[in-house]
Motif scaffolding. Structure first.
Motif: not given
Ligand code: SAM
Ligand code: DTB
Ligand code: SF4
Length: 327
Positions: A303-322
């Motif tokens: 099944t599908a998982n979010p595209e990397l770019n969507r995750d990166r954008k959300l992490f940027d908005s929430l200021k979450i780091e790997p």
């Protein structure tokens, strides 16, 4: 209803949770529950770090088990074809790509009831190769004997994923080809071999809140808490018995994550399957509730998982780091 007696200064994880205490967590006002989950989370983890894992299906479809949620069971017509075990070089090429995309853990999944010893040797070679790339290794291959668990440990396997899925009471409604006790036996074999345990379950299979409470209770009262606790939102697949299940309120997923965080304070809680169907706001609530691990990459198993770019954008908005590998 028993009062929640979680002591604010409890430093060591508890293994004696009463079911009523977990039920009381689920009953709390959402704001209080999230406050408690955040308090526990911040005591043990950097609050804005999320661990990134990547998943690869090394053997897809044709599984003899009848898990009612799964597109890979040979019992149902989901359209997923049975494939052979992937060759070593293809697995390593995919793992290198996952590392380049920021993953620190690589999880190899096979649609088996249990591995044959000849296949286990092939998986051991994959584990060795993925480790050499500098990734943590995880495998999920179905039931394991004590001997097979020791063989995987010798190959350098860091984690083994084996989910209890739901409460003991509801389990028979979801799977008939194995028992809850079979799951617990494999988990004990893995633990005794010295491999770290990844064990959680699924929300949204038509279970009652009482079953979500029971699932967290089983996990939180294991002799040792699983180091990783994946909480999956059912990825509904047409053709499977649970493919038309009604979605629970997203807040039930959030409450389940918070209950996992509070009762298993040192564990990574992974918001696993189902992220593709969640809004950014719902995902943010899951992180607020203490989820600190996800799968990255646009595909889970089938099944599908979010595209990397969507995750990166959300992490940027929430200021979450790997999260770095040794956190
Ligand atoms: N065959 C092995 C087993 O079941 O242990 C390993 C792979 S299996 C796909 C791993 C876990 O993925 C299952 O235990 C289940 O919790 C989860 N899973 C499978 N299909 C799912 C779905 N459609 N939605 C959410 N979680 C799912
Ligand atoms: C887990 O708890 N979630 C992952 C992993 N363990 C192996 C699997 C999710 C599978 C989602 C359905 C699919 O893609 O087929
Ligand atoms: Fe097979 Fe695992 Fe799917 Fe169950 S969840 S049908 S054991 S691949």
């Amino acid at each position: 209803m028993a009062e929640c007696v979680f002591p604010a200064d409890e430093a060591r994880p508890r293994h004696d949770w009463a079911r009523a205490e977990i039920a009381a967590l689920f009953e709390m006002p959402l704001s209080d529950l999230i406050y408690l989950a955040q308090t526990v989370h911040r005591r043990h983890f950097k609050p804005n770090q999320v661990q990134l894992s990547t998943l690869l299906s090394i053997k897809t479809g044709g599984c003899p088990e009848d898990c009612g949620y799964c597109a890979q069971s040979a019992h149902f017509d989901s359209g997923v074809k049975s494939e052979k075990l992937m060759p070593l070089d293809a697995v390593l090429a995919q793992a290198a790509r996952a590392k380049a995309n920021g993953a620190t853990r690589y999880c190899m999944a096979a649609a088996w009831r249990n591995p044959r010893d000849s296949d286990l040797e092939k998986v051991c070679a994959m584990v060795e190769g993925v480790r050499r790339l500098g990734l943590e290794t995880c495998a999920t291959l179905g039931m394991l004997t004590a001997e097979q668990s020791r063989r995987l440990k010798a190959a350098g396997l860091d984690f083994y994923n084996h989910n209890i899925d739901t409460s003991e009471e509801y389990y028979g409604k979801v799977v008939t080809t194995r028992t809850y006790q079979d799951r617990l036996d494999t988990l004990a074999n893995v633990r005794n071999a010295g491999i770290k345990v990844c064990c959680g379950g699924i929300v949204g299979m038509g279970e009652a809140r009482e079953d979500r409470i029971g699932m967290i209770h089983t996990l939180a009262t294991l002799p040792a808490h699983p180091e990783s606790v994946p909480i999956n939102l059912l990825a509904r697949t047409r053709g499977t018995p649970l493919g038309a299940c009604e979605r629970p309120e997203v807040f039930e997923l959030v409450r389940t994550i918070a209950a996992a965080r509070i009762t298993m304070p040192l564990s990574m809680v992974r918001l696993s399957a189902g992220r593709e169907s969640l809004t950014d706001e719902a995902q943010a609530l899951c992180y607020l509730a203490g989820a600190n691990s996800i799968f990255v990459g646009n595909k889970l198993l089938t099944t599908a998982n979010p595209e990397l770019n969507r995750d990166r954008k959300l992490f940027d908005s929430l200021k979450i780091e790997p999260m770095p590998v040794d956190e």
